[in-house]
Write an enzyme that holds these catalytic residues in place. Structure first.
Site, PDB file in Angstrom:
ATOM      1  N   LYS A 202     -47.453  21.961 -84.383  1.00  0.00           N
ATOM      2  CA  LYS A 202     -48.137  22.104 -83.593  1.00  0.00           C
ATOM      3  C   LYS A 202     -49.498  23.376 -83.377  1.00  0.00           C
ATOM      4  CE  LYS A 202     -47.595  22.974 -78.438  1.00  0.00           C
ATOM      5  NZ  LYS A 202     -46.246  22.147 -77.194  1.00  0.00           N
ATOM      6  N   LYS A 256     -50.725  18.091 -83.814  1.00  0.00           N
ATOM      7  CA  LYS A 256     -51.206  18.208 -82.439  1.00  0.00           C
ATOM      8  C   LYS A 256     -52.021  19.831 -81.965  1.00  0.00           C
ATOM      9  CE  LYS A 256     -49.876  19.216 -77.892  1.00  0.00           C
ATOM     10  NZ  LYS A 256     -48.540  19.785 -77.057  1.00  0.00           N
TER      11      LYS A 256
HETATM   12  C1  PBG Z   1     -44.995  21.755 -73.415  1.00  0.00           C
HETATM   13  C2  PBG Z   1     -46.150  21.373 -74.462  1.00  0.00           C
HETATM   14  C3  PBG Z   1     -47.496  21.559 -74.434  1.00  0.00           C
HETATM   15  C4  PBG Z   1     -48.077  20.307 -74.825  1.00  0.00           C
HETATM   16  C5  PBG Z   1     -46.953  19.707 -74.852  1.00  0.00           C
HETATM   17  N1  PBG Z   1     -45.957  20.244 -74.683  1.00  0.00           N
HETATM   18  C6  PBG Z   1     -48.088  22.235 -73.750  1.00  0.00           C
HETATM   19  C7  PBG Z   1     -47.419  23.580 -74.606  1.00  0.00           C
HETATM   20  O1  PBG Z   1     -47.694  23.850 -75.217  1.00  0.00           O
HETATM   21  O2  PBG Z   1     -48.382  25.138 -73.566  1.00  0.00           O
HETATM   22  C8  PBG Z   1     -49.614  20.275 -74.898  1.00  0.00           C
HETATM   23  C9  PBG Z   1     -50.357  18.985 -74.320  1.00  0.00           C
HETATM   24  C10 PBG Z   1     -51.766  18.827 -73.824  1.00  0.00           C
HETATM   25  O3  PBG Z   1     -52.522  19.644 -73.727  1.00  0.00           O
HETATM   26  O4  PBG Z   1     -52.110  17.495 -73.548  1.00  0.00           O
HETATM   27  N2  PBG Z   1     -43.974  22.395 -74.551  1.00  0.00           N
END
Ligand code: PBG
Length: 333
Positions: A202, A256
């Protein structure tokens, strides 16, 4: 026979592109509705669904709105959803304590959803960001997100979510060692069948902005998520993260954001025999929707975007387009 025709190639790629039926016959990838996962936001306060301004077409659902939406999704063939809570700020503190309340809003929702839709597969994020006043995914101590203190919370939170009916837990915070700690506590407490979908690679990304509006986790100025989420300059590092998570007990790994990291999806799916999911994130969705709304291009761009994610090696995709795609499919069949 003139000299040109003799030299002309016998191999003509265009033969296989001559009409739609032939193109379909030789196509290497298809999108199946049962490979798409719809993320949904639900509010603990609002009585009505609210449009998310930065995500055209997406809503923060009220509780009744969520149940109605799930019914629709199930009818059109979406079998898996990821539910994210949007909580009032009174429920948030520096430690994200509300995440540890076994009867918190999300746990209650999951229980009720499971009862009403026993066949629906439910994914719950494991991270503290909906619960912390900082909007961070972990506990902030002396200006740093404390890794090991956060792990204790994640383990407890995971048990709550599993007890409430979540089929798949998706640790999304990028703390070190989280998969191992969560897996151990699940096994210990009799949840040996709970699936761990690790957000293994991520990246700290600008594309999460609209999601943070939807969950209400926009950070105050100060510490960035870059001290735990990955640096988008790196690709080999993703292999290290994936390997760690597999060894710690992940069943599925996720990459992601999706569209800007197709090289990583390909790299990971070529190198590991584990299902790789992609998350087409909020900013990627909004980017496409804004262009569609402005008629810069039409809805066909959605299929193209999703198809290339499958082509890169995604086994399934979390996408805000899941419902839209399933509706089109429903109409055409
Ligand atoms: C939180 C989380 C995030 C997303 C999914 N889980 C955001 C972040 O890490 O700040 C992002 C998903 C999206 O942008 O659609 N842990």
């Amino acid at each position: 026979m003139n000299s040109l025709s003799r030299k002309f190639p016998y191999t003509r790629s265009r033969r296989l592109r001559s009409n739609q039926t032939i193109r379909d016959l030789v196509s290497e990838n298809q999108i199946q509705v049962n490979k798409l996962i719809q993320p949904l936001f639900v509010s603990d306060t609002n009585k009505k669904n609210i449009d998310i301004k930065t995500m055209p077409g997406q809503k923060i659902f009220s509780k009744p709105g969520l149940f109605k939406e799930l019914e629709t999704l199930q009818k059109i063939g979406i079998g898996t959803v990821a539910i994210f809570p949007n909580l009032q700020s009174i429920k948030k503190n520096n430690f994200g304590d509300e995440a540890l309340n076994p009867e918190n809003f999300l746990c209650t929702i999951l229980e009720q959803v499971k009862e009403k839709f026993p066949d629906l597969v439910l994914i719950a994020d494991v991270a503290l960001d909906p619960y912390t006043s900082s909007g961070h995914d972990g506990i902030v101590i002396n200006g740093r997100v404390d890794n090991d203190l956060t792990l204790n919370s994640l383990a407890e939170m995971s048990l709550n979510l599993a007890n409430s009916g979540a089929d798949i837990l998706a640790p999304s915070d990028m703390m070190d060692g989280r998969i191992g700690v969560i897996r151990e506590s699940l096994e210990h407490e009799g949840h040996s069948n709970t699936i761990l979908l690790s957000y293994a690679a991520k990246y700290a990304s600008n594309f999460y902005g609209p999601f943070r509006d939807a969950v209400g986790s926009k950070q105050k100025k100060g510490i960035s998520k870059r001290s735990y989420q990955m640096d988008y300059r790196n690709s080999k590092e993703s292999l290290k993260e994936i390997e760690l998570d597999i060894n710690e007990g992940a069943d599925i790994v996720m990459i992601k954001p999706a569209m800007v990291n197709q090289d990583i999806i390909k790299l990971v799916s070529d190198n590991y025999d584990i299902p790789v999911f992609a998350y087409q994130v909020s900013g990627e969705y909004t980017m496409l929707m804004n262009a569609i709304d402005k008629k810069i291009f039409d809805h066909n761009v959605i299929e193209e975007a999703l198809m290339t994610l499958f082509r890169s090696g995604s086994a399934s995709i979390i996408t805000y387009f899941a419902k839209w795609f399933a509706q089109q499919y429903d109409k055409n069949n």
